[in-house]
Design a protein around this motif. Structure first.
Motif, mmCIF file in Angstrom:
data_model
loop_
_atom_site.group_PDB
_atom_site.id
_atom_site.type_symbol
_atom_site.label_atom_id
_atom_site.label_comp_id
_atom_site.label_asym_id
_atom_site.label_seq_id
_atom_site.Cartn_x
_atom_site.Cartn_y
_atom_site.Cartn_z
ATOM 1 N N ASN A 21 9.079 0.765 -1.516
ATOM 2 C CA ASN A 21 9.546 2.137 -0.696
ATOM 3 C C ASN A 21 10.174 2.979 -1.719
ATOM 4 N N ALA A 22 10.639 2.630 -2.589
ATOM 5 C CA ALA A 22 11.390 3.692 -3.832
ATOM 6 C C ALA A 22 10.317 4.521 -4.374
ATOM 7 N N LEU A 23 8.934 3.964 -4.338
ATOM 8 C CA LEU A 23 8.112 4.761 -5.361
ATOM 9 C C LEU A 23 7.856 6.287 -5.089
ATOM 10 N N THR A 24 7.595 6.641 -4.059
ATOM 11 C CA THR A 24 7.564 8.072 -3.873
ATOM 12 C C THR A 24 8.675 8.821 -3.540
ATOM 13 N N LEU A 25 9.888 8.216 -3.347
ATOM 14 C CA LEU A 25 11.279 8.765 -2.858
ATOM 15 C C LEU A 25 11.469 9.523 -4.012
ATOM 16 N N ASP A 26 11.943 10.974 -3.861
ATOM 17 C CA ASP A 26 12.412 11.721 -5.114
ATOM 18 C C ASP A 26 11.539 11.643 -6.405
ATOM 19 N N ASN A 27 10.414 11.680 -6.072
ATOM 20 C CA ASN A 27 9.213 11.991 -7.063
ATOM 21 C C ASN A 27 8.353 12.631 -6.362
ATOM 22 N N PRO A 28 8.128 13.910 -6.644
ATOM 23 C CA PRO A 28 6.863 14.803 -6.184
ATOM 24 C C PRO A 28 5.821 14.740 -6.874
ATOM 25 N N TRP A 29 5.623 13.708 -8.047
ATOM 26 C CA TRP A 29 4.235 13.776 -8.576
ATOM 27 C C TRP A 29 3.598 12.540 -8.312
ATOM 28 N N TYR A 30 4.428 11.668 -7.422
ATOM 29 C CA TYR A 30 3.695 10.233 -7.074
ATOM 30 C C TYR A 30 3.264 10.270 -5.934
ATOM 31 N N PHE A 31 1.801 9.980 -5.562
ATOM 32 C CA PHE A 31 1.287 9.849 -4.052
ATOM 33 C C PHE A 31 0.776 8.399 -3.814
ATOM 34 N N ARG A 32 0.591 7.982 -2.669
ATOM 35 C CA ARG A 32 0.029 6.805 -2.140
ATOM 36 C C ARG A 32 -1.058 7.088 -1.095
ATOM 37 N N THR A 33 -1.968 5.857 -0.920
ATOM 38 C CA THR A 33 -2.974 6.066 0.198
ATOM 39 C C THR A 33 -2.934 4.783 0.863
ATOM 40 N N ILE A 34 -1.599 4.255 0.780
ATOM 41 C CA ILE A 34 -1.335 2.827 1.337
ATOM 42 C C ILE A 34 0.192 2.843 2.117
ATOM 43 N N PHE A 35 0.313 2.131 3.122
ATOM 44 C CA PHE A 35 1.744 2.105 3.721
ATOM 45 C C PHE A 35 2.772 1.748 2.640
ATOM 46 N N ASN A 36 4.084 1.647 2.873
ATOM 47 C CA ASN A 36 5.052 1.266 2.288
ATOM 48 C C ASN A 36 5.605 -0.082 2.859
ATOM 49 N N ASN A 37 6.353 -0.673 2.051
ATOM 50 C CA ASN A 37 7.028 -1.973 2.532
ATOM 51 C C ASN A 37 7.581 -1.833 4.007
ATOM 52 N N ALA A 38 8.483 -0.780 4.150
ATOM 53 C CA ALA A 38 9.287 -0.609 5.343
ATOM 54 C C ALA A 38 8.248 -0.643 6.677
ATOM 55 N N TYR A 39 7.189 0.213 6.307
ATOM 56 C CA TYR A 39 6.028 0.452 7.427
ATOM 57 C C TYR A 39 5.338 -0.918 7.627
ATOM 58 N N GLN A 40 5.258 -1.606 6.964
ATOM 59 C CA GLN A 40 4.207 -2.642 6.956
ATOM 60 C C GLN A 40 5.074 -3.824 7.837
ATOM 61 N N SER A 41 6.628 -3.875 7.261
ATOM 62 C CA SER A 41 7.377 -4.861 7.766
ATOM 63 C C SER A 41 7.557 -4.525 9.210
ATOM 64 N N ALA A 42 7.781 -3.379 9.599
ATOM 65 C CA ALA A 42 8.193 -3.240 10.990
ATOM 66 C C ALA A 42 7.154 -3.115 11.880
ATOM 67 N N PHE A 43 5.883 -2.832 11.441
ATOM 68 C CA PHE A 43 4.570 -3.271 12.030
ATOM 69 C C PHE A 43 4.422 -4.599 12.409
ATOM 70 N N LEU A 44 4.550 -5.411 11.338
ATOM 71 C CA LEU A 44 4.417 -6.831 11.569
ATOM 72 C C LEU A 44 5.548 -7.394 12.764
ATOM 73 N N ALA A 45 6.648 -7.117 12.553
ATOM 74 C CA ALA A 45 7.802 -7.348 13.511
ATOM 75 C C ALA A 45 7.584 -7.173 14.837
ATOM 76 N N ASP A 46 6.932 -5.644 15.017
ATOM 77 C CA ASP A 46 6.570 -5.239 16.244
ATOM 78 C C ASP A 46 5.690 -6.142 16.943
ATOM 79 N N TYR A 47 4.523 -6.430 16.026
ATOM 80 C CA TYR A 47 3.263 -7.137 16.572
ATOM 81 C C TYR A 47 3.960 -8.553 16.940
ATOM 82 N N LEU A 48 4.711 -9.119 16.240
ATOM 83 C CA LEU A 48 5.057 -10.665 16.384
ATOM 84 C C LEU A 48 5.972 -10.617 17.880
ATOM 85 N N LYS A 49 6.692 -9.656 17.967
ATOM 86 C CA LYS A 49 7.467 -9.466 19.075
ATOM 87 C C LYS A 49 6.745 -9.411 20.351
ATOM 88 N N THR A 50 5.595 -8.795 20.356
ATOM 89 C CA THR A 50 4.568 -8.657 21.221
ATOM 90 C C THR A 50 3.808 -9.780 21.538
#
Length: 300
Positions: free
Chosen positions: A124-153
């Protein structure tokens, strides 16, 4: 492919002049345990550069690839980031692989003003407060929330057991999953830590069998950590639904189980009922991505 290269041209490293051969650096694990992943990425970056050069205006800058091996080691990653930043011909960096390496190198990119992009680091911290770093993948918060939502369903009445590593990756995923579970009403029945002791997989399997055989399990683990845990659970004939992060979408997870006799008799013995988050599915990609994958496969 071309979009990746274009992004570096839009945000060049200070000192780069047009009309010459300029560089994009790939920094990742080219030797060691994760060299297969690193080499796959290096080849993909090389293909993107070749495609760009094939259509570029010959009067303008052409791009060369510089490949550097950080072995997924944070200290080495920071050192190589410094080398890339010191070269005025380097437009930017593709890398790194593990989040720990990216975080260490990210401090250098921020200080030196060199753009970098990662396809695999989810901290999560990789791109926070760093205008020079980007990514093409989700972060840990997003994928954890996605999986939790899926399991709940998928199984709304079932509790979840979190099995996580004690590293930054496992801690982040575990905390993010727990936070989303609290928001949507999933009960966390237990949280177990993989500590590296030889008896840990069996101890965890015994604990699940004794108290949590009906629970769903969230595996906040790297691939190498997950293999013995999954094996121990399935060898105990435990049917729990397993869910895991992007690290478990690596084909090497399946390859690791192929050596076991139960997989030879039943190919899905260990991986059936295992759900994973993945950043890319060829079957759902657009035409540009399909074309790139097909060209990569023809080349390699």
């Amino acid at each position: 492919g071309a979009g990746l290269v274009a992004s570096f041209i839009l945000y060049p490293h200070a000192g780069t002049a047009g009309g010459a051969v300029v560089k994009i650096a790939y920094i990742g694990p080219l030797t060691g345990a994760n060299s297969k992943s690193g080499e796959t990425m290096r080849r993909a970056v090389a293909l993107a550069i070749d495609r760009f050069n094939a259509t570029a205006d010959q009067e303008k800058s052409r791009i060369a690839l510089v490949a550097l091996d950080d072995r997924n080691n944070p200290a080495r990653a920071a050192e190589l980031a410094g080398e890339a930043a010191a070269d005025p011909d380097v437009l930017g960096v593709v890398g790194h692989n593990y989040s720990a390496a990216s975080l260490a190198a990210g401090e250098v990119y921020r200080e030196q003003g060199l753009v970098a992009i990662t396809a695999t680091s989810t901290a999560n911290a990789l791109t926070l407060d760093n205008p020079w770093y980007f990514r093409t993948i989700f972060n840990n918060a997003y994928q954890s929330a996605f999986l939790a939502d899926y399991l709940k369903t998928a199984l709304p009445a079932r509790p979840v057991v979190i099995i996580r590593s004690d590293g930054a990756y496992g801690r982040d995923l575990g905390a993010d999953f727990r936070a989303q579970a609290a928001r949507i009403g999933i009960k966390i029945a237990d949280e177990m830590v993989v500590d590296g002791a030889p008896d840990t997989p069996q101890r965890i399997a015994n604990q699940v069998a004794l108290a949590h055989d009906k629970a769903m399990i969230f595996l906040a683990l790297q691939r190498a950590e997950a293999v013995p845990i999954i094996k121990a659970l399935r060898d105990r004939q435990l049917p729990n639904l397993l869910a895991g992060p992007d690290s478990l979408s690596d084909p090497r997870l399946r390859e690791a189980f192929s050596a076991f006799s139960r997989t030879r008799d039943n190919p899905g013995f260990y991986t059936d009922n295992l759900l994973v988050a993945t950043p890319f599915l060829k079957e759902t990609a657009n035409q540009l991505a399909q074309n790139f994958v097909e060209e990569y496969q023809l080349r390699h």
